[in-house]
Motif scaffolding. Structure first.
Motif, PDB file in Angstrom:
ATOM      1  N   GLU A 150      -9.039  45.343  49.212  1.00 25.94           N
ATOM      2  CA  GLU A 150     -10.123  46.064  47.940  1.00 25.94           C
ATOM      3  C   GLU A 150     -10.737  46.869  48.950  1.00 25.94           C
ATOM      4  OE1 GLU A 150      -9.705  46.351  45.428  1.00 25.94           O
ATOM      5  OE2 GLU A 150      -8.179  44.667  44.978  1.00 25.94           O
ATOM      6  N   ALA A 151     -11.176  46.670  50.418  1.00 24.11           N
ATOM      7  CA  ALA A 151     -12.497  47.173  51.025  1.00 24.11           C
ATOM      8  C   ALA A 151     -11.164  48.195  51.205  1.00 24.11           C
ATOM      9  CB  ALA A 151     -12.207  46.365  52.449  1.00 24.11           C
ATOM     10  N   LEU A 152     -10.004  47.953  52.415  1.00 22.40           N
ATOM     11  CA  LEU A 152      -9.117  49.288  52.564  1.00 22.40           C
ATOM     12  C   LEU A 152      -8.683  50.524  51.806  1.00 22.40           C
ATOM     13  CD1 LEU A 152      -7.212  47.426  55.094  1.00 22.40           C
ATOM     14  CD2 LEU A 152      -8.765  49.083  55.416  1.00 22.40           C
ATOM     15  N   GLY A 153      -8.791  50.111  49.943  1.00 25.35           N
ATOM     16  CA  GLY A 153      -8.722  51.609  49.286  1.00 25.35           C
ATOM     17  C   GLY A 153      -8.230  51.502  48.340  1.00 25.35           C
ATOM     18  N   GLY A 154      -8.315  49.401  47.781  1.00 23.08           N
ATOM     19  CA  GLY A 154      -8.175  49.348  46.355  1.00 23.08           C
ATOM     20  C   GLY A 154      -6.310  48.884  46.359  1.00 23.08           C
ATOM     21  N   GLY A 155      -6.029  49.086  45.239  1.00 23.69           N
ATOM     22  CA  GLY A 155      -4.631  48.156  44.583  1.00 23.69           C
ATOM     23  C   GLY A 155      -4.006  47.521  45.331  1.00 23.69           C
ATOM     24  N   ALA A 156      -2.653  47.430  44.856  1.00 28.11           N
ATOM     25  CA  ALA A 156      -1.436  45.934  45.122  1.00 28.11           C
ATOM     26  C   ALA A 156      -1.602  46.261  46.548  1.00 28.11           C
ATOM     27  CB  ALA A 156      -1.189  45.934  44.184  1.00 28.11           C
ATOM     28  N   PRO A 157      -1.255  45.605  46.930  1.00 32.86           N
ATOM     29  CA  PRO A 157      -0.744  45.336  48.450  1.00 32.86           C
ATOM     30  C   PRO A 157       1.030  46.677  48.705  1.00 32.86           C
ATOM     31  CG  PRO A 157      -0.532  43.250  47.608  1.00 32.86           C
ATOM     32  CD  PRO A 157      -1.200  43.873  47.080  1.00 32.86           C
ATOM     33  N   GLY A 158       1.174  46.895  49.427  1.00 32.28           N
ATOM     34  CA  GLY A 158       2.377  47.385  49.881  1.00 32.28           C
ATOM     35  C   GLY A 158       2.660  48.743  49.420  1.00 32.28           C
ATOM     36  N   ASP A 159       3.393  49.623  48.576  1.00 36.37           N
ATOM     37  CA  ASP A 159       3.143  50.486  47.605  1.00 36.37           C
ATOM     38  C   ASP A 159       3.311  50.093  46.528  1.00 36.37           C
ATOM     39  OD1 ASP A 159       6.503  52.893  46.916  1.00 36.37           O
ATOM     40  OD2 ASP A 159       4.347  53.137  47.152  1.00 36.37           O
ATOM     41  N   GLY A 160       2.513  48.697  45.547  1.00 36.10           N
ATOM     42  CA  GLY A 160       2.411  48.682  44.331  1.00 36.10           C
ATOM     43  C   GLY A 160       1.035  49.544  44.172  1.00 36.10           C
ATOM     44  N   VAL A 161       0.822  49.252  42.132  1.00 39.11           N
ATOM     45  CA  VAL A 161       0.218  50.030  41.557  1.00 39.11           C
ATOM     46  C   VAL A 161      -0.577  48.807  40.935  1.00 39.11           C
ATOM     47  CG1 VAL A 161      -0.500  51.852  40.451  1.00 39.11           C
ATOM     48  CG2 VAL A 161       1.934  51.651  41.983  1.00 39.11           C
ATOM     49  N   ALA A 162      -2.014  49.029  40.589  1.00 45.12           N
ATOM     50  CA  ALA A 162      -3.050  48.245  39.863  1.00 45.12           C
ATOM     51  C   ALA A 162      -1.992  48.377  38.489  1.00 45.12           C
ATOM     52  CB  ALA A 162      -4.418  48.237  40.371  1.00 45.12           C
ATOM     53  N   ALA A 163      -2.133  46.883  38.199  1.00 42.85           N
ATOM     54  CA  ALA A 163      -1.603  46.267  37.038  1.00 42.85           C
ATOM     55  C   ALA A 163      -2.095  47.183  35.819  1.00 42.85           C
ATOM     56  CB  ALA A 163      -2.313  44.649  36.969  1.00 42.85           C
ATOM     57  N   GLU A 164      -3.493  47.409  36.011  1.00 38.49           N
ATOM     58  CA  GLU A 164      -5.091  47.537  35.176  1.00 38.49           C
ATOM     59  C   GLU A 164      -4.130  49.426  35.078  1.00 38.49           C
ATOM     60  OE1 GLU A 164      -6.027  46.446  37.925  1.00 38.49           O
ATOM     61  OE2 GLU A 164      -7.556  44.575  37.450  1.00 38.49           O
ATOM     62  N   VAL A 165      -3.598  49.839  36.010  1.00 36.13           N
ATOM     63  CA  VAL A 165      -3.807  51.678  35.335  1.00 36.13           C
ATOM     64  C   VAL A 165      -2.323  51.257  35.131  1.00 36.13           C
ATOM     65  CG1 VAL A 165      -2.971  53.422  36.846  1.00 36.13           C
ATOM     66  CG2 VAL A 165      -5.066  51.819  37.763  1.00 36.13           C
ATOM     67  N   VAL A 166      -1.232  50.583  35.090  1.00 41.36           N
ATOM     68  CA  VAL A 166       0.490  50.460  34.491  1.00 41.36           C
ATOM     69  C   VAL A 166       0.263  50.406  33.099  1.00 41.36           C
ATOM     70  CG1 VAL A 166       2.417  49.630  34.436  1.00 41.36           C
ATOM     71  CG2 VAL A 166       1.336  50.391  36.381  1.00 41.36           C
ATOM     72  N   GLU A 167      -0.758  49.633  32.919  1.00 38.91           N
ATOM     73  CA  GLU A 167      -1.151  49.084  31.366  1.00 38.91           C
ATOM     74  C   GLU A 167      -1.846  50.170  30.217  1.00 38.91           C
ATOM     75  OE1 GLU A 167      -1.374  47.700  27.983  1.00 38.91           O
ATOM     76  OE2 GLU A 167      -0.470  46.801  29.704  1.00 38.91           O
ATOM     77  N   VAL A 168      -3.196  50.626  31.009  1.00 37.74           N
ATOM     78  CA  VAL A 168      -3.213  52.391  31.103  1.00 37.74           C
ATOM     79  C   VAL A 168      -2.121  53.785  29.914  1.00 37.74           C
ATOM     80  CG1 VAL A 168      -4.727  54.329  30.480  1.00 37.74           C
ATOM     81  CG2 VAL A 168      -5.742  51.765  31.149  1.00 37.74           C
ATOM     82  N   LEU A 169      -1.316  53.537  31.078  1.00 37.90           N
ATOM     83  CA  LEU A 169      -0.532  54.733  31.291  1.00 37.90           C
ATOM     84  C   LEU A 169       0.939  54.400  30.001  1.00 37.90           C
ATOM     85  CD1 LEU A 169      -0.174  55.816  34.717  1.00 37.90           C
ATOM     86  CD2 LEU A 169      -1.207  57.258  32.695  1.00 37.90           C
ATOM     87  N   ARG A 170       1.154  53.010  30.277  1.00 34.63           N
ATOM     88  CA  ARG A 170       1.906  52.543  29.329  1.00 34.63           C
ATOM     89  C   ARG A 170       1.553  52.661  27.449  1.00 34.63           C
ATOM     90  NH1 ARG A 170       2.929  48.602  25.593  1.00 34.63           N
ATOM     91  NH2 ARG A 170       0.778  47.480  25.901  1.00 34.63           N
ATOM     92  N   GLN A 171       0.447  52.290  28.064  1.00 35.03           N
ATOM     93  CA  GLN A 171      -0.365  52.565  26.287  1.00 35.03           C
ATOM     94  C   GLN A 171      -0.167  54.110  26.516  1.00 35.03           C
ATOM     95  OE1 GLN A 171      -4.324  50.487  25.903  1.00 35.03           O
ATOM     96  NE2 GLN A 171      -3.373  48.721  26.478  1.00 35.03           N
ATOM     97  N   THR A 172      -0.036  55.029  27.051  1.00 34.87           N
ATOM     98  CA  THR A 172      -0.139  56.185  26.469  1.00 34.87           C
ATOM     99  C   THR A 172       1.070  57.185  26.350  1.00 34.87           C
ATOM    100  OG1 THR A 172      -2.363  56.706  28.004  1.00 34.87           O
ATOM    101  CG2 THR A 172      -0.820  58.648  27.867  1.00 34.87           C
ATOM    102  N   LYS A 173       1.962  55.607  27.264  1.00 33.46           N
ATOM    103  CA  LYS A 173       3.673  56.741  27.054  1.00 33.46           C
ATOM    104  C   LYS A 173       4.204  57.165  25.035  1.00 33.46           C
ATOM    105  CE  LYS A 173       8.073  55.017  27.553  1.00 33.46           C
ATOM    106  NZ  LYS A 173       9.125  54.452  27.764  1.00 33.46           N
ATOM    107  N   PRO A 174       3.776  56.290  24.386  1.00 38.34           N
ATOM    108  CA  PRO A 174       4.389  56.761  22.633  1.00 38.34           C
ATOM    109  C   PRO A 174       3.122  57.486  22.151  1.00 38.34           C
ATOM    110  CG  PRO A 174       3.270  53.909  23.341  1.00 38.34           C
ATOM    111  CD  PRO A 174       3.093  54.488  24.272  1.00 38.34           C
ATOM    112  N   TRP A 175       2.573  57.650  22.537  1.00 37.82           N
ATOM    113  CA  TRP A 175       1.282  59.001  22.193  1.00 37.82           C
ATOM    114  C   TRP A 175       2.450  59.945  22.582  1.00 37.82           C
ATOM    115  CZ3 TRP A 175      -0.414  57.603  17.746  1.00 37.82           C
ATOM    116  CH2 TRP A 175      -1.483  56.790  17.285  1.00 37.82           C
ATOM    117  N   ALA A 176       2.357  59.981  23.920  1.00 33.08           N
ATOM    118  CA  ALA A 176       3.119  61.243  24.404  1.00 33.08           C
ATOM    119  C   ALA A 176       4.567  61.734  23.713  1.00 33.08           C
ATOM    120  CB  ALA A 176       3.036  61.188  26.049  1.00 33.08           C
TER     121      ALA A 176
END
Length: 231
Positions: A85-111
């Motif tokens: 978290e101190a080095l830049g946030g987000g999940a380890p490795g090449d992952g993406v925070a679950a909160e970000v994925v969830e927000v975009l998942r809810q955006t997909k049906p409208w797009a």
């Protein structure tokens, strides 16, 4: 399946590697006993000397790390440590925070909905252009042929202007689907790039229409002024 380990080195998440490979890195000095490691089953990252299953080095040294904030975790990726978290946030490795994925998942049906409706509208415009051409061609004493051709061209231009916006929206929805299926920084960047392409096109199109609108007003003022001067 052999145990797979991940480790943090110079602020970057590395791995996965086998336990033998990890021990070889520790033995050669390429990896310090104070570096953080993680494997499935561990509640959080820990220094190599404190990790269960690894040969213990010298006496443990307590690390004064800040508390890890409570947040929903992706069950398919290692938990986030305070150091990451101190080095830049987000999940380890090449992952993406679950909160970000969830927000975009809810955006997909409208797009997707707007993208599909955009293509449906384009289909209606193409049908209308054919109808206008037919009405201009076969009308008797009604719509002039030139007007029918002009209306056909107008509908074709409107369909052509709407096509890129619908395409970019559907591409954005597809990229979100890729991100939800396999959360990674690459998929996140692809989704945001598709979103940027859509808004850039809408912005350019809006500026074009504003300029045409202002030009129309200026032309109308000039024509009115000349007409009044002539009378």
């Amino acid at each position: 399946m052999a145990t797979q380990w991940k480790y943090i080195q110079q602020g970057q998440a590395m791995g996965p590697v086998s336990e033998d490979q990890l021990k070889a890195l520790l033995a050669s000095g390429s990896l310090s006993w104070e570096d953080l490691v993680w494997r499935e089953g561990m509640p959080d990252w820990a220094t190599a000397r404190l990790a269960p299953g690894l040969s213990q080095g010298p006496a443990p040294i307590a690390l004064d790390l800040p508390p890890v904030p409570a947040a929903p975790q992706n069950p398919f990726s290692p938990p986030r440590a305070a150091l990451l978290e101190a080095l830049g946030g987000g999940a380890p490795g090449d992952g993406v925070a679950a909160e970000v994925v969830e927000v975009l998942r809810q955006t997909k049906p409208w797009a997707r909905l707007l993208g599909v409706l955009g293509f449906v509208g384009i289909g209606f415009m193409l049908l209308a252009s054919v109808a206008m051409l037919a009405m201009g061609s076969f009308a008797r004493g009604g719509m002039p042929a030139g007007l029918g051709v002009g209306m056909m061209l107008l509908y074709l231009v409107m369909a052509g202007l709407q096509f890129p916006a619908a395409l970019f929206l559907n591409r954005y929805a597809s990229r979100i689907g890729d991100l939800v299926a396999n959360p990674s920084q690459g998929d996140l960047q692809a989704a945001l790039a598709a979103q940027k392409a859509f808004w850039r096109y809408v912005g350019i199109l809006t500026l074009l229409f504003v300029c045409l609108y202002l030009a129309g007003i200026a032309i109308a003022i000039v024509v009115a002024t000349v007409f009044r001067a002539g009378h």
